[in-house]
Design a protein around this motif. Structure first.
Motif, PDB file in Angstrom:
ATOM      1  N   PHE A 249       0.824  -1.213   0.000  1.00  0.00           N
ATOM      2  CA  PHE A 249       0.000   0.000   0.000  1.00  0.00           C
ATOM      3  C   PHE A 249       0.857   1.261   0.000  1.00  0.00           C
ATOM      4  N   LYS A 250       1.983   1.229   0.701  1.00  0.00           N
ATOM      5  CA  LYS A 250       2.835   2.416   0.753  1.00  0.00           C
ATOM      6  C   LYS A 250       3.567   2.653  -0.563  1.00  0.00           C
ATOM      7  N   LEU A 251       3.926   1.585  -1.274  1.00  0.00           N
ATOM      8  CA  LEU A 251       4.657   1.741  -2.538  1.00  0.00           C
ATOM      9  C   LEU A 251       3.733   1.911  -3.740  1.00  0.00           C
ATOM     10  N   PHE A 252       2.440   1.694  -3.562  1.00  0.00           N
ATOM     11  CA  PHE A 252       1.493   1.812  -4.671  1.00  0.00           C
ATOM     12  C   PHE A 252       1.446   3.235  -5.214  1.00  0.00           C
ATOM     13  N   SER A 253       1.404   4.213  -4.324  1.00  0.00           N
ATOM     14  CA  SER A 253       1.250   5.609  -4.739  1.00  0.00           C
ATOM     15  C   SER A 253       2.395   6.103  -5.624  1.00  0.00           C
ATOM     16  N   PRO A 254       3.671   5.901  -5.258  1.00  0.00           N
ATOM     17  CA  PRO A 254       4.735   6.365  -6.157  1.00  0.00           C
ATOM     18  C   PRO A 254       4.718   5.681  -7.515  1.00  0.00           C
ATOM     19  N   TYR A 255       4.412   4.390  -7.540  1.00  0.00           N
ATOM     20  CA  TYR A 255       4.359   3.690  -8.831  1.00  0.00           C
ATOM     21  C   TYR A 255       3.185   4.170  -9.673  1.00  0.00           C
ATOM     22  N   TRP A 256       2.053   4.457  -9.051  1.00  0.00           N
ATOM     23  CA  TRP A 256       0.892   4.955  -9.797  1.00  0.00           C
ATOM     24  C   TRP A 256       1.188   6.335 -10.373  1.00  0.00           C
ATOM     25  N   GLU A 257       1.828   7.206  -9.573  1.00  0.00           N
ATOM     26  CA  GLU A 257       2.192   8.529 -10.077  1.00  0.00           C
ATOM     27  C   GLU A 257       3.185   8.418 -11.235  1.00  0.00           C
ATOM     28  N   TYR A 258       4.158   7.524 -11.102  1.00  0.00           N
ATOM     29  CA  TYR A 258       5.135   7.325 -12.180  1.00  0.00           C
ATOM     30  C   TYR A 258       4.438   6.855 -13.455  1.00  0.00           C
ATOM     31  N   ARG A 259       3.500   5.953 -13.305  1.00  0.00           N
ATOM     32  CA  ARG A 259       2.753   5.459 -14.469  1.00  0.00           C
ATOM     33  C   ARG A 259       1.997   6.593 -15.158  1.00  0.00           C
ATOM     34  N   THR A 260       1.393   7.467 -14.366  1.00  0.00           N
ATOM     35  CA  THR A 260       0.667   8.610 -14.926  1.00  0.00           C
ATOM     36  C   THR A 260       1.634   9.577 -15.600  1.00  0.00           C
ATOM     37  N   ILE A 261       2.757   9.864 -14.952  1.00  0.00           N
ATOM     38  CA  ILE A 261       3.746  10.793 -15.516  1.00  0.00           C
ATOM     39  C   ILE A 261       4.280  10.261 -16.840  1.00  0.00           C
ATOM     40  N   THR A 262       4.627   8.975 -16.895  1.00  0.00           N
ATOM     41  CA  THR A 262       5.158   8.418 -18.142  1.00  0.00           C
ATOM     42  C   THR A 262       4.113   8.415 -19.248  1.00  0.00           C
ATOM     43  N   SER A 263       2.859   8.196 -18.902  1.00  0.00           N
ATOM     44  CA  SER A 263       1.827   8.221 -19.950  1.00  0.00           C
ATOM     45  C   SER A 263       1.665   9.624 -20.520  1.00  0.00           C
ATOM     46  N   VAL A 264       1.781  10.650 -19.671  1.00  0.00           N
ATOM     47  CA  VAL A 264       1.679  12.031 -20.148  1.00  0.00           C
ATOM     48  C   VAL A 264       2.881  12.377 -21.030  1.00  0.00           C
ATOM     49  N   VAL A 265       4.078  11.997 -20.591  1.00  0.00           N
ATOM     50  CA  VAL A 265       5.282  12.299 -21.380  1.00  0.00           C
ATOM     51  C   VAL A 265       5.262  11.536 -22.699  1.00  0.00           C
ATOM     52  N   LYS A 266       4.853  10.283 -22.666  1.00  0.00           N
ATOM     53  CA  LYS A 266       4.794   9.492 -23.896  1.00  0.00           C
ATOM     54  C   LYS A 266       3.780  10.078 -24.877  1.00  0.00           C
ATOM     55  N   ALA A 267       2.611  10.484 -24.372  1.00  0.00           N
ATOM     56  CA  ALA A 267       1.597  11.087 -25.244  1.00  0.00           C
ATOM     57  C   ALA A 267       2.121  12.378 -25.860  1.00  0.00           C
ATOM     58  N   THR A 268       2.860  13.157 -25.081  1.00  0.00           N
ATOM     59  CA  THR A 268       3.435  14.395 -25.603  1.00  0.00           C
ATOM     60  C   THR A 268       4.490  14.096 -26.662  1.00  0.00           C
ATOM     61  N   SER A 269       5.288  13.063 -26.441  1.00  0.00           N
ATOM     62  CA  SER A 269       6.342  12.736 -27.414  1.00  0.00           C
ATOM     63  C   SER A 269       5.783  12.188 -28.720  1.00  0.00           C
ATOM     64  N   GLU A 270       4.521  11.785 -28.724  1.00  0.00           N
ATOM     65  CA  GLU A 270       3.891  11.257 -29.934  1.00  0.00           C
ATOM     66  C   GLU A 270       2.952  12.266 -30.597  1.00  0.00           C
ATOM     67  N   ASP A 271       2.767  13.438 -29.984  1.00  0.00           N
ATOM     68  CA  ASP A 271       1.858  14.460 -30.498  1.00  0.00           C
ATOM     69  C   ASP A 271       2.625  15.402 -31.429  1.00  0.00           C
ATOM     70  N   ARG A 272       2.357  15.304 -32.727  1.00  0.00           N
ATOM     71  CA  ARG A 272       3.089  16.097 -33.736  1.00  0.00           C
ATOM     72  C   ARG A 272       2.872  17.601 -33.546  1.00  0.00           C
ATOM     73  N   GLU A 273       1.662  18.002 -33.194  1.00  0.00           N
ATOM     74  CA  GLU A 273       1.387  19.428 -32.994  1.00  0.00           C
ATOM     75  C   GLU A 273       2.163  19.970 -31.799  1.00  0.00           C
ATOM     76  N   GLU A 274       2.238  19.172 -30.740  1.00  0.00           N
ATOM     77  CA  GLU A 274       2.952  19.591 -29.532  1.00  0.00           C
ATOM     78  C   GLU A 274       4.455  19.691 -29.795  1.00  0.00           C
ATOM     79  N   LEU A 275       4.993  18.766 -30.573  1.00  0.00           N
ATOM     80  CA  LEU A 275       6.428  18.753 -30.851  1.00  0.00           C
ATOM     81  C   LEU A 275       6.873  19.925 -31.723  1.00  0.00           C
ATOM     82  N   ALA A 276       5.946  20.541 -32.436  1.00  0.00           N
ATOM     83  CA  ALA A 276       6.283  21.691 -33.276  1.00  0.00           C
ATOM     84  C   ALA A 276       6.491  22.957 -32.446  1.00  0.00           C
ATOM     85  N   LYS A 277       6.088  22.929 -31.185  1.00  0.00           N
ATOM     86  CA  LYS A 277       6.196  24.104 -30.313  1.00  0.00           C
ATOM     87  C   LYS A 277       7.612  24.195 -29.733  1.00  0.00           C
TER      88      LYS A 277
END
Length: 126
Positions: A32-60
């Protein structure tokens, strides 16, 4: 032919069951104590990955990409432990997203768990 019934009962003893429950409780507490950091990491990586695949975002520009990433982190209710946990650099038309940080989670008394996260993404600028 006569069968002799054992006068002694077989089964789990009180201390056997108690020790199993204590070990199970420790594993659940750590989980239970380690769940929160791993869940946050999973969310952070999904946001970064989505940004790295967004062509419009990469043009900025890089400053705008970082600002938009921080806004997405805020929307998803996660935050990086420090500003330098995510570095965004550009070299020869390729944008590099380097995620490198650690989280210290208090476990029991003066015992902490250190969880380290590292991930790299790269994307071509359109």
């Amino acid at each position: 032919m006569e069968l002799h019934a054992s006068s002694r009962q077989n089964g789990a003893s009180f201390f056997g069951v108690l020790s199993v429950l204590i070990v199970l409780g420790i594993f659940l507490s750590v989980g239970f104590k380690l769940f929160s950091p791993y869940w946050e990491y999973r969310t952070i990586t999904s946001v970064v990955k989505a940004t790295s695949e967004d062509r419009e975002e990469l043009a900025k520009p890089i400053v705008q990409i970082r600002s938009n990433l921080n806004r997405r982190f805020n929307i998803n209710q996660v935050s990086l432990p420090s500003q330098d946990a995510l570095t965004i650099t550009e070299d020869a038309g390729v944008i590099f997203f380097n995620l490198d940080y650690e989280v210290r989670v208090p476990m029991f008394g003066n015992v902490d768990a250190v969880v380290m996260f590292q991930d790299n993404y790269e994307a071509r600028k359109p």
